[in-house]
Scaffold this active site. Structure first.
Site, PDB file in Angstrom:
ATOM      1  N   ARG A 142      -7.351 -15.665  37.086  1.00  0.00           N
ATOM      2  CA  ARG A 142      -7.619 -17.366  36.738  1.00  0.00           C
ATOM      3  C   ARG A 142      -8.993 -17.549  36.665  1.00  0.00           C
ATOM      4  NH1 ARG A 142      -3.646 -18.137  40.719  1.00  0.00           N
ATOM      5  NH2 ARG A 142      -1.547 -18.246  39.720  1.00  0.00           N
ATOM      6  N   LYS A 158     -16.344 -20.395  23.340  1.00  0.00           N
ATOM      7  CA  LYS A 158     -15.026 -20.163  22.826  1.00  0.00           C
ATOM      8  C   LYS A 158     -14.966 -18.565  22.921  1.00  0.00           C
ATOM      9  CE  LYS A 158     -14.499 -23.160  18.735  1.00  0.00           C
ATOM     10  NZ  LYS A 158     -14.485 -23.379  17.315  1.00  0.00           N
ATOM     11  N   GLU A 183     -25.843 -18.098   9.809  1.00  0.00           N
ATOM     12  CA  GLU A 183     -25.608 -19.224  10.632  1.00  0.00           C
ATOM     13  C   GLU A 183     -26.922 -20.189  10.870  1.00  0.00           C
ATOM     14  OE1 GLU A 183     -22.767 -19.943  11.699  1.00  0.00           O
ATOM     15  OE2 GLU A 183     -21.705 -17.923  11.537  1.00  0.00           O
ATOM     16  N   LYS A 226     -26.855 -26.140  18.449  1.00  0.00           N
ATOM     17  CA  LYS A 226     -25.489 -25.730  18.803  1.00  0.00           C
ATOM     18  C   LYS A 226     -25.135 -26.358  20.367  1.00  0.00           C
ATOM     19  CE  LYS A 226     -21.583 -22.882  18.984  1.00  0.00           C
ATOM     20  NZ  LYS A 226     -20.803 -21.802  18.453  1.00  0.00           N
ATOM     21  N   GLU A 256     -14.155 -29.145  20.502  1.00  0.00           N
ATOM     22  CA  GLU A 256     -13.928 -29.537  19.125  1.00  0.00           C
ATOM     23  C   GLU A 256     -13.148 -30.558  18.851  1.00  0.00           C
ATOM     24  OE1 GLU A 256     -14.350 -26.077  16.521  1.00  0.00           O
ATOM     25  OE2 GLU A 256     -12.682 -26.570  15.410  1.00  0.00           O
ATOM     26  N   ARG A 316     -17.878 -31.597  16.887  1.00  0.00           N
ATOM     27  CA  ARG A 316     -18.127 -30.167  16.823  1.00  0.00           C
ATOM     28  C   ARG A 316     -17.927 -29.478  15.425  1.00  0.00           C
ATOM     29  NH1 ARG A 316     -17.349 -26.064  22.141  1.00  0.00           N
ATOM     30  NH2 ARG A 316     -17.602 -24.141  21.054  1.00  0.00           N
ATOM     31  N   ASN A 337     -18.535 -26.247  11.416  1.00  0.00           N
ATOM     32  CA  ASN A 337     -17.759 -25.568  10.610  1.00  0.00           C
ATOM     33  C   ASN A 337     -18.416 -25.683   9.055  1.00  0.00           C
ATOM     34  OD1 ASN A 337     -15.904 -24.281  12.383  1.00  0.00           O
ATOM     35  ND2 ASN A 337     -14.807 -26.203  12.250  1.00  0.00           N
ATOM     36  N   HIS A 384     -17.594 -23.045   6.250  1.00  0.00           N
ATOM     37  CA  HIS A 384     -16.796 -21.892   6.972  1.00  0.00           C
ATOM     38  C   HIS A 384     -15.456 -22.069   6.507  1.00  0.00           C
ATOM     39  CE1 HIS A 384     -19.836 -20.977  10.020  1.00  0.00           C
ATOM     40  NE2 HIS A 384     -19.267 -20.238  10.565  1.00  0.00           N
ATOM     41  N   HIS A 422     -14.469 -18.497   5.511  1.00  0.00           N
ATOM     42  CA  HIS A 422     -13.446 -17.485   6.061  1.00  0.00           C
ATOM     43  C   HIS A 422     -12.655 -17.319   4.997  1.00  0.00           C
ATOM     44  CE1 HIS A 422     -14.014 -20.076  10.211  1.00  0.00           C
ATOM     45  NE2 HIS A 422     -14.303 -18.733  10.109  1.00  0.00           N
ATOM     46  N   HIS A 444     -19.738 -11.531   8.150  1.00  0.00           N
ATOM     47  CA  HIS A 444     -19.396 -13.123   8.415  1.00  0.00           C
ATOM     48  C   HIS A 444     -20.696 -13.978   7.949  1.00  0.00           C
ATOM     49  CE1 HIS A 444     -17.861 -16.464  10.383  1.00  0.00           C
ATOM     50  NE2 HIS A 444     -19.096 -16.859  10.795  1.00  0.00           N
TER      51      HIS A 444
HETATM   52  P1  NAD Z   1     -20.728  -7.388  16.786  1.00  0.00           P
HETATM   53  O1  NAD Z   1     -20.448  -7.723  17.882  1.00  0.00           O
HETATM   54  O2  NAD Z   1     -19.529  -6.560  15.915  1.00  0.00           O
HETATM   55  O3  NAD Z   1     -22.103  -6.812  16.471  1.00  0.00           O
HETATM   56  C1  NAD Z   1     -22.267  -6.358  15.176  1.00  0.00           C
HETATM   57  C2  NAD Z   1     -22.787  -4.839  15.240  1.00  0.00           C
HETATM   58  O4  NAD Z   1     -24.397  -4.738  15.849  1.00  0.00           O
HETATM   59  C3  NAD Z   1     -21.909  -4.058  16.175  1.00  0.00           C
HETATM   60  O5  NAD Z   1     -21.747  -2.647  15.477  1.00  0.00           O
HETATM   61  C4  NAD Z   1     -22.765  -3.785  17.308  1.00  0.00           C
HETATM   62  O6  NAD Z   1     -22.335  -2.544  17.876  1.00  0.00           O
HETATM   63  C5  NAD Z   1     -24.192  -3.772  16.626  1.00  0.00           C
HETATM   64  N1  NAD Z   1     -25.273  -4.247  17.802  1.00  0.00           N
HETATM   65  C6  NAD Z   1     -24.869  -5.177  18.695  1.00  0.00           C
HETATM   66  N2  NAD Z   1     -26.334  -5.474  19.191  1.00  0.00           N
HETATM   67  C7  NAD Z   1     -27.171  -4.350  18.577  1.00  0.00           C
HETATM   68  C8  NAD Z   1     -28.496  -4.242  18.943  1.00  0.00           C
HETATM   69  N3  NAD Z   1     -29.406  -5.072  19.614  1.00  0.00           N
HETATM   70  N4  NAD Z   1     -29.127  -3.086  18.320  1.00  0.00           N
HETATM   71  C9  NAD Z   1     -28.316  -2.277  17.319  1.00  0.00           C
HETATM   72  N5  NAD Z   1     -26.950  -2.701  17.160  1.00  0.00           N
HETATM   73  C10 NAD Z   1     -26.374  -3.720  17.738  1.00  0.00           C
HETATM   74  O7  NAD Z   1     -20.723  -8.729  15.501  1.00  0.00           O
HETATM   75  P2  NAD Z   1     -21.450 -10.158  15.725  1.00  0.00           P
HETATM   76  O8  NAD Z   1     -21.857 -10.513  14.276  1.00  0.00           O
HETATM   77  O9  NAD Z   1     -22.409 -10.183  16.779  1.00  0.00           O
HETATM   78  O10 NAD Z   1     -20.091 -10.981  16.291  1.00  0.00           O
HETATM   79  C11 NAD Z   1     -19.115 -11.326  15.406  1.00  0.00           C
HETATM   80  C12 NAD Z   1     -17.888 -11.947  16.206  1.00  0.00           C
HETATM   81  O11 NAD Z   1     -18.091 -12.995  16.795  1.00  0.00           O
HETATM   82  C13 NAD Z   1     -16.702 -11.999  15.336  1.00  0.00           C
HETATM   83  O12 NAD Z   1     -15.635 -11.381  15.888  1.00  0.00           O
HETATM   84  C14 NAD Z   1     -16.526 -13.373  15.379  1.00  0.00           C
HETATM   85  O13 NAD Z   1     -14.997 -13.935  15.380  1.00  0.00           O
HETATM   86  C15 NAD Z   1     -17.317 -13.909  16.638  1.00  0.00           C
HETATM   87  N6  NAD Z   1     -17.806 -15.042  16.439  1.00  0.00           N
HETATM   88  C16 NAD Z   1     -17.322 -16.013  17.797  1.00  0.00           C
HETATM   89  C17 NAD Z   1     -17.897 -17.220  17.804  1.00  0.00           C
HETATM   90  C18 NAD Z   1     -17.645 -18.258  19.027  1.00  0.00           C
HETATM   91  O14 NAD Z   1     -17.986 -19.384  19.189  1.00  0.00           O
HETATM   92  N7  NAD Z   1     -17.092 -17.418  20.263  1.00  0.00           N
HETATM   93  C19 NAD Z   1     -18.872 -17.618  17.048  1.00  0.00           C
HETATM   94  C20 NAD Z   1     -19.051 -16.918  15.734  1.00  0.00           C
HETATM   95  C21 NAD Z   1     -18.647 -15.724  15.586  1.00  0.00           C
HETATM   96 ZN    ZN Z   2     -19.588 -18.605  11.660  1.00  0.00          ZN
END
Ligand code: NAD
Ligand code: ZN
Length: 367
Positions: A121, A143, A185, A227, A237, A241, A245, A248, A252, A264
């Protein structure tokens, strides 16, 4: 060390930003009320670049500590990987007095955040974002989630971390394409706040693309502050919030139409360009202002495969988006920097034309 506060009715927390700040993490944990039994999760890429750096502060650590290696990539946001984490926690006898530290990008943060929010939990969580995107976006706001049956973020929760620790040192090994994804972003944030962030970003974009530490540091501070301020006013949201988007709804649909073959942040950049065109087409954004605001995303090279986007398919995808009802598409648009309109519905032709305008104008990379 710079500190930004996320202020919530319950569970407020700090975002700390400084190069090399991770080195003090063990000290910080020992001096706070945080749980001392630790599970540290990082993916294989982060481990191969930073494995020693991650373990160093915990040499001789007196309490329980385990490290969990995650496969890199979006596919890890799955119930299978979630199950593996639960099993690991149980096999190693972790209880409710556990603190999980998620070191990585948004994939690690979202998956581990969800595991932390549900295991017994809810156990304590610290985010150490290592991508630019996770530093300015996914690690802030609570999130969490996993994908399900090929649908993104279908299962999830709102769960706030105890702390977000942004050590910009990690960014030194981030591939250029991941930097651009984060910059997508950041460009969005420049439209959300009425200060001079847009001009600052425009004049320093070239430096940022060369990974200039000072510029990136400033980009992170300003973006994370925006943010944090938005999330502080609207934790779950309901309305405000939604401004996050911006770009987005298109973004998307762009990702989906191109089978997630672009990053992304690249989809967000093309989504922002489309949203600016749409804002102008429906008469809320003046042409000269649109040109100025477009100048930032149009100066960033984007994948040439965006030219192959199918506008009609994008409309279908947007109509099915979980944020929309009755086939009506709700856009987030803007009439000026800092002046964002949410839940805007427009004619279909304006939407189609905006996507076409984006396809004609974006700066193509040579690939
Ligand atoms: P990711 O976590 O896949 O990282 C991108 C790549 O970079 C991966 O291959 C990772 O292994 C590599 N990497 C990470 N740090 C590194 C470093 N310091 N040096 C070398 N390589 C490194 O992707 P991301 O772009 O960070 O995140 C995308 C994800 O985030 C998606 O799943 C998306 O849905 C989610 N997201 C969530 C929110 C939220 O509010 N929770 C907001 C935006 C996006
Ligand atoms: Zn985004």
């Amino acid at each position: 060390m710079k500190k930004i506060k996320v202020k919530l009715a319950k569970n407020s927390y700090s975002i700390l930003v400084a190069k090399l700040s991770y080195q003090e993490i063990a000290d910080r944990i020992s001096k706070t009320e945080f749980n001392k039994n630790l599970l540290i999760v990082a993916d294989e890429n982060v481990n191969s670049e930073w494995g020693e750096y991650i373990r160093k502060p915990f040499e001789g650590y007196k309490n329980k500590i385990e490290f969990y290696d995650l496969k890199a990539g979006e596919n890890s946001k799955s119930y299978i990987e979630l199950n593996n984490i639960y099993s690991f926690l149980i096999d190693k006898n972790f209880g409710r007095d556990t603190l999980i530290i998620a070191i990585g990008g948004g994939v690690t943060g979202d998956l581990v955040g969800y595991a932390a929010s549900t295991f017994m939990r809810g156990i304590q969580l610290i985010h150490v974002p290592t991508t630019l995107l996770s530093a300015v976006d996914s690690s802030i706001g609570g999130k969490t989630g996993i994908n399900f049956n090929n649908r993104k973020n279908m299962i999830g929760s709102f769960f706030q971390p105890k702390l977000v620790l942004i050590d910009t040192n990690f960014l030194s090994t981030l591939p250029q394409s991941e930097m651009i994804s984060g910059i997508g972003e950041i460009v969005k944030y420049t439209y959300l706040s009425p200060d001079d962030f847009f001009d600052f970003a425009k004049s320093n974009l070239d430096k940022a693309l060369l990974n200039d530490e000072e510029v990136i540091h400033e980009f992170i501070l300003r973006s994370a502050a925006i943010k944090a301020a938005v999330v502080s006013q609207d934790g779950k949201e309901s309305n405000l919030r939604k401004i996050l988007n911006l770009g987005h709804t298109f973004g998307h649909a762009i990702e989906s139409d191109l089978n997630f073959e672009i990053k992304h942040g690249q989809a967000v950049l093309s989504g922002l360009i489309s949203a600016l065109y749409l804002s102008n087409k429906i008469g809320i954004l003046k042409k000269n202002r649109m040109r100025k605001l477009l100048s930032l995303p149009l100066s960033i090279k984007l994948p040439s495969k965006l030219s192959a986007l199918d506008e009609m398919n994008m409309i279908n995808i947007m109509q099915m988006d979980k944020k929309n009802r009755d086939g009506k598409i709700n856009f987030v648009l803007l009439s000026e920097i800092g002046n964002i309109l949410i839940d805007v519905q427009t004619g279909e032709k304006d939407v189609l034309d905006s996507i076409s305008s984006m396809k004609e104008s974006f700066k193509k990379d040579s690939l």
